[in-house]
Motif scaffolding. Structure first.
Motif, PDB file in Angstrom:
ATOM      1  N   ALA A  59      14.206  85.574 139.102  1.00 60.66           N
ATOM      2  CA  ALA A  59      14.265  87.037 139.159  1.00 60.66           C
ATOM      3  C   ALA A  59      14.656  87.629 137.814  1.00 60.66           C
ATOM      4  O   ALA A  59      15.256  86.971 136.961  1.00 60.66           O
ATOM      5  CB  ALA A  59      15.275  87.467 140.220  1.00 60.66           C
ATOM      6  N   TRP A  60      14.329  88.895 137.650  1.00 64.40           N
ATOM      7  CA  TRP A  60      14.660  89.693 136.470  1.00 64.40           C
ATOM      8  C   TRP A  60      16.165  89.692 136.251  1.00 64.40           C
ATOM      9  O   TRP A  60      16.940  89.694 137.205  1.00 64.40           O
ATOM     10  CB  TRP A  60      14.165  91.108 136.722  1.00 64.40           C
ATOM     11  N   PRO A 107      10.358  80.115 141.278  1.00 64.87           N
ATOM     12  CA  PRO A 107      10.451  81.555 141.012  1.00 64.87           C
ATOM     13  C   PRO A 107      11.839  81.907 140.462  1.00 64.87           C
ATOM     14  O   PRO A 107      12.832  81.276 140.803  1.00 64.87           O
ATOM     15  CB  PRO A 107      10.243  82.184 142.389  1.00 64.87           C
ATOM     16  N   GLN A 156       9.898  89.338 139.999  1.00 65.47           N
ATOM     17  CA  GLN A 156      10.020  87.892 139.867  1.00 65.47           C
ATOM     18  C   GLN A 156       8.849  87.328 139.080  1.00 65.47           C
ATOM     19  O   GLN A 156       7.787  87.930 139.009  1.00 65.47           O
ATOM     20  CB  GLN A 156      10.042  87.218 141.232  1.00 65.47           C
ATOM     21  N   CYS A 162      12.761  79.834 133.320  1.00 62.01           N
ATOM     22  CA  CYS A 162      13.894  80.302 134.121  1.00 62.01           C
ATOM     23  C   CYS A 162      15.239  79.977 133.480  1.00 62.01           C
ATOM     24  O   CYS A 162      16.235  80.611 133.797  1.00 62.01           O
ATOM     25  CB  CYS A 162      13.827  79.701 135.520  1.00 62.01           C
TER      26      CYS A 162
END
Length: 57
Positions: free
Chosen positions: A23-24, A21, A12, A38
């Motif tokens: 995520a990949w 946050p 992350q 993001c």
């Protein structure tokens, strides 16, 4: 076939614009080190108005 990974096990980062946050993702596999935002919306906002620096306050 490699074993399945849970989303919680993925790396992350924190978005440079909104601070949330994220995520990949598979589509970022080759450029993960360069990813800063993001979403396209956060990337566009960052280009539209630069973040306020400490000297502007």
């Amino acid at each position: 076939m490699p074993p399945m990974r849970r989303k919680g096990d993925l790396p992350q980062k924190i978005c440079a614009q909104c601070g949330r946050p994220f995520a990949w993702r598979k589509k970022w596999e080759r450029v993960w080190d360069e990813v800063r935002y993001c979403s396209d919306r956060c990337r566009a906002e960052a280009k539209r108005k630069p973040a306020a620096s400490a000297s502007d306050r």
